[in-house]
Design a protein around this motif. Sequence first.
Motif, PDB file in Angstrom:
ATOM      1  N   HIS A   1       0.986   6.848  -7.565  1.00 27.28           N
ATOM      2  CA  HIS A   1       2.372   7.014  -8.009  1.00 27.28           C
ATOM      3  C   HIS A   1       2.345   7.671  -9.378  1.00 27.28           C
ATOM      4  N   TYR A  19      10.367  -0.805  -8.393  1.00 23.81           N
ATOM      5  CA  TYR A  19      10.954   0.164  -7.467  1.00 23.81           C
ATOM      6  C   TYR A  19      12.445  -0.099  -7.234  1.00 23.81           C
ATOM      7  N   LYS A  71      -2.641   3.052  -6.093  1.00 27.21           N
ATOM      8  CA  LYS A  71      -2.015   2.060  -5.219  1.00 27.21           C
ATOM      9  C   LYS A  71      -3.054   1.248  -4.430  1.00 27.21           C
ATOM     10  N   ILE A 128       3.040   8.773   4.206  1.00 22.73           N
ATOM     11  CA  ILE A 128       4.021   8.752   3.113  1.00 22.73           C
ATOM     12  C   ILE A 128       4.150   7.370   2.484  1.00 22.73           C
TER      13      ILE A 128
HETATM   14  P1  CMP Z   1       6.101   6.814  -5.009  1.00 21.75           P
HETATM   15  O1  CMP Z   1       5.828   8.070  -5.754  1.00 21.75           O
HETATM   16  O2  CMP Z   1       5.362   5.609  -5.441  1.00 21.75           O
HETATM   17  O3  CMP Z   1       7.661   6.505  -5.097  1.00 21.75           O
HETATM   18  C1  CMP Z   1       8.336   5.758  -4.102  1.00 21.75           C
HETATM   19  C2  CMP Z   1       7.508   5.528  -2.900  1.00 21.75           C
HETATM   20  O4  CMP Z   1       8.181   5.167  -1.713  1.00 21.75           O
HETATM   21  C3  CMP Z   1       6.797   6.806  -2.541  1.00 21.75           C
HETATM   22  O5  CMP Z   1       5.797   7.078  -3.476  1.00 21.75           O
HETATM   23  C4  CMP Z   1       6.303   6.498  -1.126  1.00 21.75           C
HETATM   24  O6  CMP Z   1       5.029   5.917  -1.114  1.00 21.75           O
HETATM   25  C5  CMP Z   1       7.298   5.446  -0.639  1.00 21.75           C
HETATM   26  N1  CMP Z   1       8.014   5.908   0.534  1.00 21.75           N
HETATM   27  C6  CMP Z   1       7.962   5.346   1.758  1.00 21.75           C
HETATM   28  N2  CMP Z   1       8.735   6.004   2.610  1.00 21.75           N
HETATM   29  C7  CMP Z   1       9.293   7.022   1.944  1.00 21.75           C
HETATM   30  C8  CMP Z   1      10.219   8.063   2.304  1.00 21.75           C
HETATM   31  N3  CMP Z   1      10.688   8.195   3.535  1.00 21.75           N
HETATM   32  N4  CMP Z   1      10.561   8.948   1.333  1.00 21.75           N
HETATM   33  C9  CMP Z   1      10.096   8.827   0.074  1.00 21.75           C
HETATM   34  N5  CMP Z   1       9.229   7.843  -0.326  1.00 21.75           N
HETATM   35  C10 CMP Z   1       8.842   6.960   0.607  1.00 21.75           C
END
Ligand code: CMP
Length: 167
Positions: A145, A79, A39, A139
Amino acid sequence: MYDSSQLMGLTPASTSLSRRPSLNQESHVANQKTLSIIKPDATAANNSGAIIARFQEEGLRIAGIRKIHMSIPEARGFYAVHAERPFYNDLVAFMTEGPCVVMVLEGDNAIARNREIMGATNPAAAAEGTLRKRFATNIERNAVHGSDSPENAAIEVAYFFRTTELF
Ligand code: CMP
């Protein structure tokens, strides 16, 4: 669906990742493909090489790789599964603030292996030795990812790569 902390079968943090049993040991899948994204926070911090090296050390091979700067529509589409979540707009803004490295990782049980190596979505909950523990800030800015299921891996790989770009 993307919260890796919900995955079952994680072993204690003191166990080295390479010795951890796969999350889905019963269903061994040879030469599985999964999508990985380094990322914008991690590319900006010049951590791409260390992250790629880690995947390779863990036995995953790079079937495809490209550095891209996602447009807002591209990130929103990627997403789309999170479109109703409160963090969706912030997530899209973050994923478009700078370049990413998109990769297709291949190997035995690659989807589960990648998620083990990444660690929990929230780095505060990530095990020692995982990429998110080492490289993520929080987070939202969580460095990497990885696809969370065979169905999503197929969709996500096809989102960025043609089959003729995978070797
Ligand atoms: P990723 O694995 O890329 O999948 C969705 C992304 O949303 C996750 O990683 C996080 O970086 C982002 N994200 C932001 N806030 C939250 C949250 N509260 N719960 C889960 N994912 C979150």
